[in-house]
Write an enzyme that holds these catalytic residues in place. Structure first.
Site, PDB file in Angstrom:
ATOM      1  N   GLU A  46       0.473  -1.147  -0.271  1.00  0.00           N
ATOM      2  CA  GLU A  46       0.008  -0.189   0.229  1.00  0.00           C
ATOM      3  C   GLU A  46       0.680   1.003  -0.428  1.00  0.00           C
ATOM      4  OE1 GLU A  46      -2.974  -0.223   0.058  1.00  0.00           O
ATOM      5  OE2 GLU A  46      -3.355  -2.025   0.306  1.00  0.00           O
ATOM      6  N   THR A  47       0.665   2.279  -0.710  1.00  0.00           N
ATOM      7  CA  THR A  47       0.945   3.738  -0.543  1.00  0.00           C
ATOM      8  C   THR A  47      -0.325   4.528  -0.731  1.00  0.00           C
ATOM      9  OG1 THR A  47       2.865   3.137  -1.941  1.00  0.00           O
ATOM     10  CG2 THR A  47       1.911   5.390  -2.050  1.00  0.00           C
TER      11      THR A  47
END
Length: 264
Positions: A46-47
């Site tokens: 995830e970002t």
């Protein structure tokens, strides 16, 4: 333009453990295509992208392939960054406006506690391909809003699992959680692993949002509202969970690994 980007290991108190997430606090909103390109470039599970609003931060999460509706470890990482970088005072609550509604985080000594929606799974008959891909005998199978959960007999089966990811990718769900009770004498109550090849994450190291499902699942089975889960990936991580009605408090720690500049 230049953009600061910070990588944080979440659900751990040591670098190179837990689940890494990248965090970008944006000066102004950016389009989804750009955020997806950054997430693909970072190539982490995830970002997170944040934009300050009047009484909260808008928060969006992207895997290398898609935007998702809920993510625990990148929310934990985001709260950690907001306090560490001075966007919020250490004693302030972090409020996030997300696709899953308002989420909050607060500090409790060295721990961060996230307030997330509970996702009690419903018992289902699993797709044939699911158990074939996992190659396990299931004690029970359930389905929450995003994920399937498959309970197996013991912790060894969870740890030794080698699923067929190409088959799991065909299952219409964000991810597959495999779980069991902990071994006798363990310092946690249940163990799990999370596979999400359909969203570009073959195996997630430590999945906070999966514990929105695991908390009510194991709370009912173990007859306790406060539990500790261990996600048995190669990196591994502990999550404290407390079921409070239709909410789950997820407790974890976080550590910054690096801070850099993204040149666009």
């Amino acid at each position: 333009m230049e953009q600061t980007i910070i990588q944080v290991d979440a659900f751990t108190d040591r670098p190179f453990k837990g689940n890494p997430a990248a965090v970008c606090v944006l000066a102004e909103p950016r389009d989804a295509q750009w955020m997806q390109q950054v997430a693909t470039e970072m190539n982490l599970s995830e970002t997170a992208f944040l934009v300050q609003q009047e009484d909260s931060f808008q928060l969006r999460w992207f895997t290398p392939e898609v935007e998702v509706e809920l993510c625990g470890h990148a929310t934990l990482a985001s709260a950690h960054v907001l306090w560490q970088e001075g966007y919020l005072s250490p004693d302030s609550e972090a409020r996030f406006s997300t696709l899953s509604g308002i989420l909050t985080a607060r500090r409790n000594t060295e721990w961060i506690e996230l307030n997330f929606p509970a996702d009690p799974p419903q018992a289902v008959t699993p797709p044939v391909i699911l158990l074939e891909a996992l190659n396990v005998q299931a004690i029970a199978v359930g389905k929450g809003k995003f994920d399937y959960v498959v309970e197996v007999e013991n912790e060894q089966q969870v740890r030794e699992l080698t699923p067929k990811l190409t088959q799991l990718q065909e299952i219409p769900a964000r991810g597959i959680i495999v779980t069991s009770r902990a071994n006798p004498g363990a310092d946690y109550d249940f163990v799990s692993r999370f596979f999400g090849p359909s969203v570009g994450v073959n195996e997630d190291p430590v999945t906070g949002s999966a514990h929105c499902l695991l908390a009510p699942y194991w709370s009912q089975k173990l007859q306790r509202n406060t539990l500790i889960g261990y996600q048995a990936s190669k990196r591994g991580g502990l999550i404290r969970v407390q079921l409070q009605g239709d909410r789950v408090i997820l407790g974890g720690q976080a550590v910054t690994v690096f801070k850099g500049t993204l040149f666009e």
